[in-house]
Design an enzyme around this catalytic site. Structure first.
Site, mmCIF file in Angstrom:
data_model
loop_
_atom_site.group_PDB
_atom_site.id
_atom_site.type_symbol
_atom_site.label_atom_id
_atom_site.label_comp_id
_atom_site.label_asym_id
_atom_site.label_seq_id
_atom_site.Cartn_x
_atom_site.Cartn_y
_atom_site.Cartn_z
ATOM 1 N N CYS A 336 9.977 -1.896 10.268
ATOM 2 C CA CYS A 336 9.890 -2.147 11.708
ATOM 3 C C CYS A 336 11.271 -1.980 12.361
ATOM 4 O O CYS A 336 11.773 -0.876 12.437
ATOM 5 C CB CYS A 336 9.276 -3.507 11.993
ATOM 6 N N HIS A 420 4.322 -4.145 8.753
ATOM 7 C CA HIS A 420 4.602 -5.420 8.092
ATOM 8 C C HIS A 420 3.472 -5.732 7.108
ATOM 9 O O HIS A 420 2.329 -5.349 7.311
ATOM 10 C CB HIS A 420 4.678 -6.549 9.118
#
Length: 498
Positions: A336, A420
């Site tokens: 991310c 994630h």
């Protein structure tokens, strides 16, 4: 039965989340339909619900402890700090504003209505709702407008228990002082205490418990012992300062050393918990270039302030060292915000408003921040293994080369993804670690039988066991069903008022 309970704490990280999860697991075992609730959470560890709402990761874990699907009602207000003064306000799973502490005051009354409506919805659907407070109810500078602690308890007539961490020291002063600083109307809902993380001889603690009861007129519902190796998805970086997951002996002949960079606004660092559960994988968080020297894998985790944390990496000398090591073939994984830092350049007119910023240039991608946050739970394939994950980001990466890797890419020994939770997928994690070990030249073999979901379930069961064995569960059930006892004495700084 029907009812609700507020679990408050003397401080942040006193054990509110753990006690809430333990109560949820224990109640679910009794056949009671139970749900967790945290009115307002300040955390950079979040997750996406099945219907695409962003809530605190701790509430997702508590929902798992309760055996139910998480929803936005379980954490209607989430604050995600982007700096020391400003936070993104997420309401019912969607970002609505970026505010500082003064500006937030204007939102309090509308948010109070949202919070109470969410709690009402949960109480209509579930038999019991276990509410977790935020910080401490004795933060008297924040009591006006409070929607997470005694403000919530007063509005919903919730009985409350206060959790204190004895391992920090001063637990009796903290418990007594917490009650003593509250107004009489708030104190009327504080029914008693729970002491957390006790290690030692119980007979040495007993006189203190007796004196605390005499001074406050309130019982201690139980003393939870120190539990070695206990771990849950923690809410914030305070959890990084305590014991994490102990390294297990390697399955093969060598260990695999993982260095996770810890920038100031690190988010969703729970991504690496699955690595730490692998036998032979040693995970440590680092803040200086020298700590990268012996790492077989460097992880750049998520960040709530990508551009600012990238500047921090450069100021600390970490950026130059990561680039040097990566170009020598050292494995690097960006997740991310960490993936965004690995790009050639970043256009950010949303989060930092810094415009075009040069990235580390280790991946052939360009990142542009979009006003609308991406919130979803994707499914894909890598290394021939199915991967379930979740996404929470404003930055969108345009891949201009390299090999496909989940939604991102790989270039040599550098991987990047916005997903994630990917490492929680057992088959993918083992294949990825095997690839990393080969690139790093380590004789490391992932264990074939480690199931991360099963490990998490086992830890939740431990919490349920602690509640069952060490709390007065009959008294807790009466408290949930009947509310705080009438006639509790008011505690003043010099002792109870008569």
């Amino acid at each position: 039965m029907k009812g609700a309970l507020l679990v408050a704490g003397t401080t942040s990280d006193a054990g509110k989340s753990v006690v809430t999860a333990g109560l949820c697991r224990w109640l679910a075992r009794q056949g009671i339909k139970v749900a967790p609730f945290k009115a307002q959470n300040m955390s950079l560890n979040s997750m996406v619900t099945p219907d695409g709402a962003e809530i605190g990761r701790a509430q997702v874990t508590q929902a798992q402890a309760a055996g139910v699907e998480p929803t936005a009602h379980m954490n209607p207000v989430l604050l995600k700090p982007g700096s020391d003064r400003r936070s993104q306000v997420v309401v019912l799973g969607r970002p609505v504003a970026e505010v500082d502490a003064v500006e937030y005051r204007a939102h309090r009354e509308p948010l109070r209505e949202v919070v109470l409506a969410s709690l009402t919805a949960l109480r209509a659907e579930y038999d019991v709702v276990i509410c977790e407070g935020a910080g401490s109810p004795a933060e008297i500078n924040l009591r006006e407008g409070d929607i997470a602690n005694m403000g919530l308890a007063r509005a919903a007539n919730l009985p409350a228990i206060v959790v204190g961490d004895i391992d920090r020291g001063g637990v009796f002063a903290a418990l007594y002082g917490t009650v003593g600083l509250l107004s009489p109307a708030d104190q009327a809902l504080i029914a008693g205490f729970v002491i957390n993380k006790f290690r030692g001889a119980a007979e040495l603690l007993a006189p203190g418990l007796d004196q605390l009861a005499a001074l406050t007129g309130r019982p201690t519902y139980g003393v939870l012992p120190w539990q070695e190796g206990l771990w849950l998805d923690v809410e914030d970086s305070l959890g990084l300062d305590g014991p994490r997951i102990a390294a297990q002996p390697p399955h093969g002949r060598q260990t695999l050393r993982v260095a996770v960079v810890r920038p100031p606004r690190i988010s969703n660092f729970t991504d690496v918990d699955a690595l730490a559960c692998e036998p032979g994988v040693v995970v440590r968080f680092v803040t200086s270039p020298g700590e990268l020297a012996d790492a077989d894998l460097i992880v750049l985790p998520g960040s709530r302030a990508t551009v600012a944390d990238l500047g921090w990496l450069r100021a600390r000398g970490l950026a130059a060292e990561i680039v040097r090591l990566a170009r020598e073939g050292r494995p690097v994984l960006g997740i991310c915000g960490g993936y965004q830092m690995l790009a050639t350049d970043i256009l950010d007119d949303v989060e930092s408003c810094a415009g075009i910023v040069t990235g580390l240039g280790l991946l052939p991608t360009r990142v542009e921040f979009e006003p609308v946050k991406t919130l979803r739970r994707p499914v894909g394939t890598a290394y021939g293994e199915q991967v379930h994950a979740y996404e929470i980001h404003h930055g969108v990466a345009a891949v201009e080369g390299g090999e496909p890797f989940l939604d991102g890419c790989r270039a040599g020994s550098v991987w990047g993804t916005t997903w994630h939770g990917a490492l929680e997928n057992d088959g993918f994690r083992r294949a990825f670690l095997k690839d990393v070990a080969e690139v790093a030249g380590r004789d490391f073999t992932p264990a074939p039988d480690v199931g991360f979901a099963a490990l998490r379930e086992a830890r939740l069961d431990v919490l349920g066991d602690l509640v069952e064995r060490h709390l007065d569960t009959d008294a807790v059930l009466r408290l949930i069903e009947r509310g705080a006892p009438a006639g509790l004495p008011v505690v003043a700084p010099g002792g109870p008022l008569r």
